[in-house]
Design a protein around this motif. Structure first.
Motif, PDB file in Angstrom:
ATOM      1  N   MET A  95      -1.425  11.194   8.544  1.00 60.53           N
ATOM      2  CA  MET A  95      -0.183  10.727   7.912  1.00 60.53           C
ATOM      3  C   MET A  95       0.822  10.163   8.908  1.00 60.53           C
ATOM      4  O   MET A  95       1.557   9.255   8.591  1.00 60.53           O
ATOM      5  N   ASP A  96       0.821  10.691  10.137  1.00 59.61           N
ATOM      6  CA  ASP A  96       1.848  10.202  11.057  1.00 59.61           C
ATOM      7  C   ASP A  96       1.389   9.026  11.900  1.00 59.61           C
ATOM      8  O   ASP A  96       2.139   8.531  12.712  1.00 59.61           O
TER       9      ASP A  96
ATOM     10  N   ILE B 274       3.826   7.311  -9.328  1.00 61.30           N
ATOM     11  CA  ILE B 274       4.168   6.131  -8.509  1.00 61.30           C
ATOM     12  C   ILE B 274       3.667   4.853  -9.167  1.00 61.30           C
ATOM     13  O   ILE B 274       4.397   3.878  -9.346  1.00 61.30           O
TER      14      ILE B 274
ATOM     15  N   ALA C 291       0.805  -1.227   0.000  1.00 59.69           N
ATOM     16  CA  ALA C 291       0.000   0.000   0.000  1.00 59.69           C
ATOM     17  C   ALA C 291       0.834   1.272   0.000  1.00 59.69           C
ATOM     18  O   ALA C 291       1.816   1.389   0.728  1.00 59.69           O
ATOM     19  N   VAL C 292       0.428   2.206  -0.832  1.00 60.76           N
ATOM     20  CA  VAL C 292       0.998   3.550  -0.849  1.00 60.76           C
ATOM     21  C   VAL C 292      -0.166   4.533  -0.805  1.00 60.76           C
ATOM     22  O   VAL C 292      -1.017   4.541  -1.695  1.00 60.76           O
TER      23      VAL C 292
ATOM     24  N   VAL D  62       0.748  12.757  -8.577  1.00 58.96           N
ATOM     25  CA  VAL D  62       1.771  12.010  -7.833  1.00 58.96           C
ATOM     26  C   VAL D  62       1.487  10.507  -7.922  1.00 58.96           C
ATOM     27  O   VAL D  62       2.389   9.703  -8.167  1.00 58.96           O
TER      28      VAL D  62
ATOM     29  N   ILE E 296      -3.809  17.657   0.746  1.00 59.93           N
ATOM     30  CA  ILE E 296      -3.522  18.686   1.749  1.00 59.93           C
ATOM     31  C   ILE E 296      -4.842  19.060   2.416  1.00 59.93           C
ATOM     32  O   ILE E 296      -5.886  19.121   1.766  1.00 59.93           O
TER      33      ILE E 296
ATOM     34  N   ASP F  42       3.007   2.869   3.740  1.00 55.52           N
ATOM     35  CA  ASP F  42       3.753   3.933   3.068  1.00 55.52           C
ATOM     36  C   ASP F  42       2.865   5.130   2.769  1.00 55.52           C
ATOM     37  O   ASP F  42       1.674   4.978   2.446  1.00 55.52           O
ATOM     38  N   ASP F  43       3.476   6.300   2.842  1.00 63.29           N
ATOM     39  CA  ASP F  43       2.699   7.525   2.704  1.00 63.29           C
ATOM     40  C   ASP F  43       3.552   8.626   2.086  1.00 63.29           C
ATOM     41  O   ASP F  43       4.724   8.769   2.405  1.00 63.29           O
ATOM     42  N   ILE F  44       2.942   9.374   1.187  1.00 67.70           N
ATOM     43  CA  ILE F  44       3.608  10.544   0.605  1.00 67.70           C
ATOM     44  C   ILE F  44       2.600  11.687   0.575  1.00 67.70           C
ATOM     45  O   ILE F  44       1.430  11.479   0.248  1.00 67.70           O
ATOM     46  N   THR F  45       3.050  12.862   0.937  1.00 71.62           N
ATOM     47  CA  THR F  45       2.184  14.037   0.885  1.00 71.62           C
ATOM     48  C   THR F  45       2.338  14.719  -0.466  1.00 71.62           C
ATOM     49  O   THR F  45       3.452  15.062  -0.866  1.00 71.62           O
ATOM     50  N   ALA F  46       1.233  14.893  -1.164  1.00 67.67           N
ATOM     51  CA  ALA F  46       1.232  15.611  -2.435  1.00 67.67           C
ATOM     52  C   ALA F  46       0.949  17.084  -2.159  1.00 67.67           C
ATOM     53  O   ALA F  46       0.368  17.432  -1.132  1.00 67.67           O
ATOM     54  N   ALA F  47       1.358  17.940  -3.083  1.00 67.29           N
ATOM     55  CA  ALA F  47       0.963  19.342  -2.992  1.00 67.29           C
ATOM     56  C   ALA F  47      -0.557  19.426  -3.156  1.00 67.29           C
ATOM     57  O   ALA F  47      -1.188  18.497  -3.676  1.00 67.29           O
TER      58      ALA F  47
END
Lengths: 359, 250
Positions: free
Chosen positions: B58-59, B80, B45-46, B76, B51, B64-69
């Protein structure tokens, strides 16, 4: 390795593929359309992915995603499009995601003109996005240099987990020149590069609170955000030793021409002609405009150098601000400028140099 | 006694939720985690965070985690997923993120039929910034930037993202659910599981739009906010499956 005759944009694209770039997203804008066009057919041949984004903003954010997932990735554009990419570049810088992008700069501001210019210098070197980050900015003066710098940019980006910008211009992009292409990285090498990023790449990890991938382009904690910026600042300082310039005929020079990119190449030609007329001219051409090669200006014999002539395709002069900081008042700085998409005239450079020497 | 329900392992045990009382993000995040566990997809999982309040977990998620604008989650996710087709990639976005600032990225990714999943959490208001007008704010509903309420003459009408994306050919699965009662919570979980399964089968773009409440910025207590969903939100945003290509495939 054999020489081939290639257009700058296509040569840069091929260099990226040879460096192991396997993802490109971009949006059409003159004068760099051959980069996405070339890669749309080339990347699938090597198992890579090309996406035409719906905008420059989307494209750079696709690159942020692909690079955060471990793939060497690139985007390219020209001045107005580069401005739009600043959002994604800032996110990459903050989250320490390696990526490479190219600016085949054109006239500005605004939509400007589609012809070559160097009006993006301050944006490229000082503020390529919000938040006060830095990144290596490489400025080629030939198609060969554009190729070599692109190839190197991917290694630099990966080594330091940073965006790297190739600051070219419309001349480098649209000109055809003989070029020796770098070695093609094998599929195994490309796979090994991706594998080396697996620990932090955002691709899915076994359930483990401590070791998941968490790509953070910001922090809730002000203390953590400050620490990120302190670490980044230390990285930027470490780049000072990697600053590079071409120093040509500087040892006995009485006038130093200084310029980057295509203006530097034109200035070099002017130095040769001035020398032929008995004028002791020299050239400093930064190849890295960030970090800036202050050392080259420190090495000058200011007992001999009467003046420095800043040559750039930008009005107002922008590059001159870094030159000014490097020269530190040790001699006068004059400018020879053009703008609007006009290419620097060698005769104008020679005339400006002569005027200084006669004056 | 047999233990029949336990906390999902995809939420870190030592972390505390940052959501307001009655906020349904925590419910949706729990459902996503349960879906990942039940489908055995946690290690693939990603999550691509939008925002806003949608990024508040997120924390404390464990995958897995990524912050997009703001608005760029679908771009994004495209990057991936295209380079890692074996990963289970989903965006997690609110209505300001998905339907306003990210509209171009959202519609374009859907139109390309990108093989990832969008979890679109629609509460009709900007939460984190304090209750501004969103593209999905109801007509007449007050917002801090529309103090007299949404006026169609000035602000237009609420945007219906499932219906808009349903005009495109490429999307594979589009469903709108809610979390306002236990039955709808279960339907939401089933929809998320379905979307994830379709993605892993390589079917293409899938989206689950979840109608949720924002008691804080709606100015309602959590229970009254549930009534508001039933009485006001759902008539505007009817629940149901808008697109499921597997049914057409037979």
């Amino acid at each position: 390795m054999s020489r081939v005759f290639m257009k700058g944009t296509e040569a840069v694209a091929e260099a990226a593929v040879r460096a192991g770039c396997r993802f490109f997203a971009g949006y059409p804008i003159t004068p760099q359309n051959e980069v996405p066009e070339y890669l749309s057919r080339r990347l699938p041949e090597v198992g890579g992915v090309f996406v035409q984004g719906e905008s420059e903003v989307a494209s750079v954010n696709m690159v942020y995603g692909a690079a955060a997932a471990g793939t060497r990735s690139m985007t390219s554009s020209s001045s107005p499009g580069i401005a739009l990419k600043s959002e994604g570049v800032s996110y990459c810088a903050s989250a320490r995601i390696p990526m490479v992008y190219c600016n085949f700069a054109r006239g500005g501001p605004g939509v400007g003109s589609i012809q070559p210019a160097q009006q993006d210098y301050l944006q490229a070197t000082k503020a390529s996005g919000n938040g006060g980050f830095r990144m290596p900015v490489l400025a080629p003066a030939t198609v060969q240099e554009a190729v070599d710098m692109t190839y190197r940019a991917f290694d630099w980006a990966d080594r330091d987990r940073t965006p790297v910008l190739i600051l070219a211009d419309g001349v480098i992009g649209t000109m055809m020149e003989p070029v020796v292409l770098p070695e093609m990285k094998s599929d195994e090498e490309v796979a090994a590069i991706k594998e080396s990023k697996k620990k932090w790449a955002c691709i899915g990890h076994p359930l483990d609170y401590a070791h998941r991938s968490w790509i953070e382009p910001g922090q809730w904690s002000t203390q953590k955000m400050q620490k990120c910026n302190e670490d980044a600042a230390a990285l930027y300082r470490s780049w000072e030793k990697e600053a590079e310039a071409e120093e040509y005929q500087t040892e006995d020079a009485e006038i130093i021409l200084t310029a980057y990119g295509i203006s530097g190449r034109i200035a070099k030609s002017a130095v040769n002609l001035l020398r032929a007329e008995g004028i002791k001219a020299g050239l400093i051409r930064p190849k890295t405009v960030y970090p800036f090669p202050n050392y080259a200006y420190d090495k000058l014999d200011y007992g001999k150098v009467k003046a420095i002539l800043d040559v750039e395709m930008s009005i107002p002069a922008l590059f001159v601000e870094d030159v000014d900081m490097a020269v530190k008042g040790r001699c006068p700085i004059e400018t020879c400028l053009c703008s609007g998409g006009n290419i620097m005239s060698r005769d104008a450079v020679i005339a400006a140099a002569k005027k200084i020497m006669e004056g | 006694m047999e233990k029949i329900y336990t906390r999902t392992k995809t939420i870190q045990e030592d972390k505390v939720s940052g959501f307001c009382p009655g906020c349904m993000h925590s419910t949706v995040i729990k459902l996503v985690g349960e879906a990942l566990e039940e489908l055995n997809l946690v290690d693939k999982a990603v999550c691509v965070q939008g925002i806003g309040c949608c990024g508040l977990h997120m924390d404390y998620i464990a995958y897995d985690d990524i912050t997009a604008a703001h608005g760029r989650a679908c771009a994004v996710a495209t990057g991936i997923k295209r380079t890692n087709p074996g990963s289970l990639v989903f965006t997690y976005q609110g209505d300001g993120d998905f339907a306003s600032i990210g509209l171009a990225e959202s519609v374009s990714a859907a139109n390309r039929g990108e093989n990832f999943t969008v979890i679109f959490v629609n509460n009709g208001i900007y939460g984190m910034t304090g209750g501004q007008l969103s593209p999905t704010t109801l007509v007449g509903m007050k917002a801090t930037t529309a103090p007299k309420g949404r006026d169609p003459k000035e602000h237009g009408y609420p945007m219906h993202m499932c219906e808009i994306l349903n005009e495109l050919k490429a999307p594979y699965y589009l469903e709108r659910t809610s979390c306002n009662n236990p039955a709808n919570v279960m339907k939401t979980k089933n929809a998320i599981k379905k979307a994830f399964q379709y993605q892993m089968e390589g079917k293409g773009f899938s989206m689950v739009e979840v109608i949720t409440s924002c008691p804080t910025n709606w100015g309602l207590d959590p229970l009254k906010a549930l009534d508001f969903i039933e009485e006001k939100m759902l008539p505007e945003y009817p629940l149901g499956c808008f697109r499921d290509r597997s049914k057409e495939e037979g």
